[in-house]
Write a protein that holds these residues in place. Structure first.
Motif, PDB file in Angstrom:
ATOM      1  N   GLU A 191      -6.641   4.056   7.510  1.00  0.00           N
ATOM      2  CA  GLU A 191      -7.116   2.704   7.224  1.00  0.00           C
ATOM      3  C   GLU A 191      -6.000   1.665   7.222  1.00  0.00           C
ATOM      4  N   HIS A 192      -4.821   2.030   6.753  1.00  0.00           N
ATOM      5  CA  HIS A 192      -3.719   1.070   6.632  1.00  0.00           C
ATOM      6  C   HIS A 192      -2.672   1.226   7.731  1.00  0.00           C
TER       7      HIS A 192
ATOM      8  N   GLU B 188      -0.926  -1.958   9.056  1.00  0.00           N
ATOM      9  CA  GLU B 188       0.160  -2.462   8.216  1.00  0.00           C
ATOM     10  C   GLU B 188       1.440  -1.671   8.476  1.00  0.00           C
TER      11      GLU B 188
ATOM     12  N   PHE C 116       0.827  -1.197   0.000  1.00  0.00           N
ATOM     13  CA  PHE C 116       0.000   0.000   0.000  1.00  0.00           C
ATOM     14  C   PHE C 116       0.870   1.260   0.000  1.00  0.00           C
ATOM     15  N   TYR C 117       1.921   1.279   0.820  1.00  0.00           N
ATOM     16  CA  TYR C 117       2.772   2.462   0.930  1.00  0.00           C
ATOM     17  C   TYR C 117       3.702   2.630  -0.269  1.00  0.00           C
TER      18      TYR C 117
END
Length: 141
Positions: free
Chosen positions: A121-122, A125, A42-43
């Motif tokens: 949201e992430h 992680e 995601f990042y």
């Protein structure tokens, strides 16, 4: 720059892929480069999105239709390790862009700093990435 990889005309810096603990104005912080294997996908995607947005804005502002000749990119996630750091300063994503155009002797450096909030949201992680990396650094893995 050592160990670079080019994707779609971007030269991605891969020299520094190991996580490290460094000194900063906010005390010690742990830094994980975006091209580290522990980095959540995601990042990595967010870094690439930031680069695309930067290029669009840069090209529009400069009135050019072609991308700069040399575009070096690096990025990382960081967390300040001091407990007394305000939460809004504690978690960050940094994107570093170095543009070299034409026959210019000087490159232009740009840094995009994006705060990461525990309510994102992430964030789980993000947090797990640092915990796993720290465990690997101290030898628990």
């Amino acid at each position: 720059m050592e160990r670079m990889h080019e994707i779609d005309g971007l030269i991605l810096e891969r020299k520094y892929v190991d996580a490290r603990i460094v000194d900063s104005p906010f005390g010690y912080k742990m830094v994980i480069p975006v091209f580290n294997e522990a980095m959540p996908a995601f990042y990595v995607g967010k870094v690439l999105e930031a680069i695309a947005a930067f290029l669009d804005a840069y090209m529009t502002a400069c009135g050019i239709s072609l991308r700069p000749e040399s575009l070096y990119v690096d990025g990382n996630l960081s967390v300040c390790l001091d407990r007394n750091i305000p939460i809004e300063q504690k978690y960050r994503m940094y994107v570093v862009i170095i543009l070299e155009e034409g026959r210019s002797v000087k490159a232009n450096d740009y840094i995009i700093e994006v705060p990461i909030a525990p309510t994102d949201e992430h964030f789980a992680e993000f947090r797990q990435c640092f915990l796993d990396t720290f465990e690997a650094m101290v030898g628990d893995r």
